[in-house]
Write a protein that holds these residues in place. Structure first.
Motif, PDB file in Angstrom:
ATOM      1  N   THR A  39      26.643  62.908 -86.953  1.00 34.67           N
ATOM      2  CA  THR A  39      27.059  61.856 -86.022  1.00 34.67           C
ATOM      3  C   THR A  39      26.035  61.144 -85.664  1.00 34.67           C
ATOM      4  N   LEU A  40      24.987  61.609 -85.055  1.00 36.65           N
ATOM      5  CA  LEU A  40      23.654  60.901 -84.658  1.00 36.65           C
ATOM      6  C   LEU A  40      22.956  60.086 -85.616  1.00 36.65           C
ATOM      7  N   LYS A  41      23.142  60.568 -86.990  1.00 40.64           N
ATOM      8  CA  LYS A  41      22.507  59.788 -87.775  1.00 40.64           C
ATOM      9  C   LYS A  41      23.186  58.327 -88.038  1.00 40.64           C
ATOM     10  N   ASP A  42      24.693  58.430 -88.160  1.00 40.50           N
ATOM     11  CA  ASP A  42      25.363  57.325 -88.375  1.00 40.50           C
ATOM     12  C   ASP A  42      25.129  56.362 -87.158  1.00 40.50           C
ATOM     13  N   LEU A  43      25.019  56.871 -85.890  1.00 41.72           N
ATOM     14  CA  LEU A  43      24.720  55.903 -84.539  1.00 41.72           C
ATOM     15  C   LEU A  43      23.468  55.449 -84.941  1.00 41.72           C
ATOM     16  N   PHE A  44      22.517  56.095 -85.064  1.00 39.72           N
ATOM     17  CA  PHE A  44      21.134  55.734 -85.420  1.00 39.72           C
ATOM     18  C   PHE A  44      21.001  54.574 -86.479  1.00 39.72           C
ATOM     19  N   LEU A  97      23.572  52.447 -87.285  1.00 39.56           N
ATOM     20  CA  LEU A  97      24.054  51.261 -86.835  1.00 39.56           C
ATOM     21  C   LEU A  97      23.166  50.602 -85.612  1.00 39.56           C
ATOM     22  N   ALA A  98      22.612  51.317 -84.922  1.00 37.91           N
ATOM     23  CA  ALA A  98      21.842  50.782 -84.010  1.00 37.91           C
ATOM     24  C   ALA A  98      20.584  49.822 -84.828  1.00 37.91           C
ATOM     25  N   SER A  99      20.096  50.528 -85.576  1.00 36.82           N
ATOM     26  CA  SER A  99      18.980  50.049 -86.493  1.00 36.82           C
ATOM     27  C   SER A  99      19.349  48.711 -87.134  1.00 36.82           C
ATOM     28  N   ASN A 100      20.538  48.740 -87.645  1.00 38.32           N
ATOM     29  CA  ASN A 100      21.124  47.549 -88.482  1.00 38.32           C
ATOM     30  C   ASN A 100      21.186  46.262 -87.254  1.00 38.32           C
ATOM     31  N   GLU A 101      21.796  46.876 -86.119  1.00 43.42           N
ATOM     32  CA  GLU A 101      21.972  45.911 -84.971  1.00 43.42           C
ATOM     33  C   GLU A 101      20.596  45.267 -84.657  1.00 43.42           C
ATOM     34  N   GLY A 114      16.784  36.351 -77.168  1.00 41.21           N
ATOM     35  CA  GLY A 114      15.605  37.277 -76.723  1.00 41.21           C
ATOM     36  C   GLY A 114      16.157  38.566 -75.830  1.00 41.21           C
ATOM     37  N   LYS A 115      17.039  38.386 -75.088  1.00 34.98           N
ATOM     38  CA  LYS A 115      17.728  39.293 -74.306  1.00 34.98           C
ATOM     39  C   LYS A 115      18.735  40.153 -75.378  1.00 34.98           C
ATOM     40  N   GLU A 116      19.235  39.527 -76.547  1.00 31.46           N
ATOM     41  CA  GLU A 116      20.004  40.359 -77.572  1.00 31.46           C
ATOM     42  C   GLU A 116      19.074  41.165 -78.238  1.00 31.46           C
ATOM     43  N   VAL A 117      17.893  40.796 -78.457  1.00 34.32           N
ATOM     44  CA  VAL A 117      17.054  41.503 -79.152  1.00 34.32           C
ATOM     45  C   VAL A 117      16.383  42.655 -78.271  1.00 34.32           C
ATOM     46  N   ALA A 118      16.003  42.728 -76.990  1.00 30.85           N
ATOM     47  CA  ALA A 118      15.704  43.619 -76.106  1.00 30.85           C
ATOM     48  C   ALA A 118      16.855  44.738 -75.972  1.00 30.85           C
ATOM     49  N   ALA A 119      18.051  44.234 -75.692  1.00 25.64           N
ATOM     50  CA  ALA A 119      19.320  45.111 -75.831  1.00 25.64           C
ATOM     51  C   ALA A 119      19.218  46.085 -76.772  1.00 25.64           C
ATOM     52  N   ALA A 120      19.177  45.522 -78.212  1.00 23.88           N
ATOM     53  CA  ALA A 120      19.378  45.941 -79.429  1.00 23.88           C
ATOM     54  C   ALA A 120      18.139  46.968 -79.481  1.00 23.88           C
ATOM     55  N   LYS A 145      18.940  50.202 -77.449  1.00 21.77           N
ATOM     56  CA  LYS A 145      20.013  50.701 -78.062  1.00 21.77           C
ATOM     57  C   LYS A 145      19.358  51.881 -79.278  1.00 21.77           C
ATOM     58  N   GLN A 146      18.417  51.079 -79.781  1.00 13.56           N
ATOM     59  CA  GLN A 146      17.975  51.662 -80.982  1.00 13.56           C
ATOM     60  C   GLN A 146      16.852  52.687 -80.660  1.00 13.56           C
ATOM     61  N   HIS A 147      16.142  52.555 -79.441  1.00 13.39           N
ATOM     62  CA  HIS A 147      15.303  53.590 -79.090  1.00 13.39           C
ATOM     63  C   HIS A 147      16.248  54.828 -78.536  1.00 13.39           C
ATOM     64  N   LEU A 148      17.176  54.563 -77.796  1.00 16.02           N
ATOM     65  CA  LEU A 148      18.046  55.742 -77.140  1.00 16.02           C
ATOM     66  C   LEU A 148      18.584  56.444 -78.329  1.00 16.02           C
ATOM     67  N   SER A 149      19.009  55.614 -79.341  1.00 21.61           N
ATOM     68  CA  SER A 149      19.784  56.340 -80.552  1.00 21.61           C
ATOM     69  C   SER A 149      18.683  57.306 -81.340  1.00 21.61           C
ATOM     70  N   SER A 150      17.497  56.533 -81.441  1.00 16.62           N
ATOM     71  CA  SER A 150      16.509  57.372 -82.143  1.00 16.62           C
ATOM     72  C   SER A 150      15.950  58.654 -81.548  1.00 16.62           C
ATOM     73  N   LEU A 151      15.931  58.696 -80.233  1.00 14.11           N
ATOM     74  CA  LEU A 151      15.405  59.719 -79.279  1.00 14.11           C
ATOM     75  C   LEU A 151      16.500  60.898 -79.446  1.00 14.11           C
ATOM     76  N   GLN A 152      17.809  60.506 -79.371  1.00 15.69           N
ATOM     77  CA  GLN A 152      18.696  61.548 -79.351  1.00 15.69           C
ATOM     78  C   GLN A 152      18.713  62.041 -80.911  1.00 15.69           C
ATOM     79  N   TYR A 153      18.707  61.224 -81.827  1.00 17.11           N
ATOM     80  CA  TYR A 153      18.917  61.745 -83.333  1.00 17.11           C
ATOM     81  C   TYR A 153      17.544  62.640 -83.578  1.00 17.11           C
ATOM     82  N   TYR A 154      16.225  62.272 -83.036  1.00 22.08           N
ATOM     83  CA  TYR A 154      14.968  63.186 -83.143  1.00 22.08           C
ATOM     84  C   TYR A 154      15.185  64.527 -82.761  1.00 22.08           C
ATOM     85  N   CYS A 155      15.830  64.211 -81.474  1.00 21.20           N
ATOM     86  CA  CYS A 155      15.829  65.482 -80.697  1.00 21.20           C
ATOM     87  C   CYS A 155      16.607  66.537 -81.537  1.00 21.20           C
ATOM     88  N   ALA A 156      18.007  65.906 -81.952  1.00 21.55           N
ATOM     89  CA  ALA A 156      18.896  66.853 -82.728  1.00 21.55           C
ATOM     90  C   ALA A 156      18.499  67.447 -84.141  1.00 21.55           C
TER      91      ALA A 156
END
Length: 235
Positions: A128-133, A135-139, A164-170, A173-184
């Motif tokens: 599941t975290l792989k899929d979320l990661f 999606l976040a990377s694609n965004e 620029g705000k959109e890029v920062a938010a993305a 989101k990618q950073h958070l998903s990658s942290l969760q994915y790496y931890c798992a």
């Protein structure tokens, strides 16, 4: 146990080619583990199924032994000794059935269930975290591409700020998903060791208890009985 390789969380934000390369190794390992776990579960379920079938088979055997006296054989005169002997064997088989039933329960609880839980919890979490990661990377990639295509004119400053705000938010989101994915993925390297050994410990304990209890029951009551039955058969 020796230490395992791990993904460094501080490198999640950098998302360098080296980190992505190491990530692909962890993903390949997780995929291999998933395939192996499914095959292992099938093998263990087959063992449990065979044990459960033994419970049903011994139960049927006991009933069939008792049914001998109800057959109304045309030449059944003098079968009293056979009937009493088969009744005793039925009792023995019933005791054995209790042991087989207990072993089946232990195999279900301590061998099959832990593998199912590992697959449904740990492996599903990683998937599941792989899929979320992904999606976040694609965004993030899409927002970066959108930002890079903006015109350089000053009158587009407001649009540039919004993108620029959109890029920062993305990126967050990618950073958070990658942290969760790496931890798992890191945790999976430890959990898979326990997940492989815990079910076999349960299997071994179940078998040992089965043989110990069986030896206690049959060594007490069966030696003399079997000798007398053998003598009767010889006669």
């Amino acid at each position: 146990m020796p230490a395992v390789d791990k993904l460094l969380l501080e490198e999640a934000l950098q998302d360098s080619p080296q980190t992505r390369s190491l990530l692909s190794v962890f993903e390949e390992d997780a995929g291999t583990l998933t395939d192996y776990t499914n095959q292992l579960l099938q093998a263990m379920q087959r063992v449990y199924g065979a044990q459960n079938e033994m419970c049903l088979a011994t139960q049927q055997l006991s009933k069939q032994l008792l049914a001998y006296e109800k057959q109304n054989f045309a030449l059944g005169k003098g079968d009293e000794e056979v009937i009493s002997t088969l009744h005793y064997f039925s009792k023995v088989v019933d005791e054995l059935n209790v042991l087989h039933t207990e072993l089946a329960r232990q195999l279900a609880d301590t061998m099959v269930l832990p593998v199912i839980q590992f697959r449904e919890k740990d492996l599903t979490e990683v998937s599941t975290l792989k899929d979320l990661f992904g999606l976040a990377s694609n965004e993030h990639d899409l927002s970066m591409a959108k930002y890079s295509r903006l015109p350089k004119k000053k009158e587009n400053g407001k649009m540039k700020t919004e993108v620029g705000k959109e890029v920062a938010a993305a990126r967050r989101k990618q950073h958070l998903s990658s942290l969760q994915y790496y931890c798992a993925l890191n945790a999976l390297q430890y959990r898979k060791r326990m997940a492989m050994m815990e079910p076999m410990i349960g299997f071994a304990h179940g078998q040992i208890n089965f043989f110990k209890k069986g030896a206690e029951i049959f060594s007490r009551s069966m030696d003399g009985f079997l000798s007398s039955v053998a003598d009767m058969v010889q006669r």
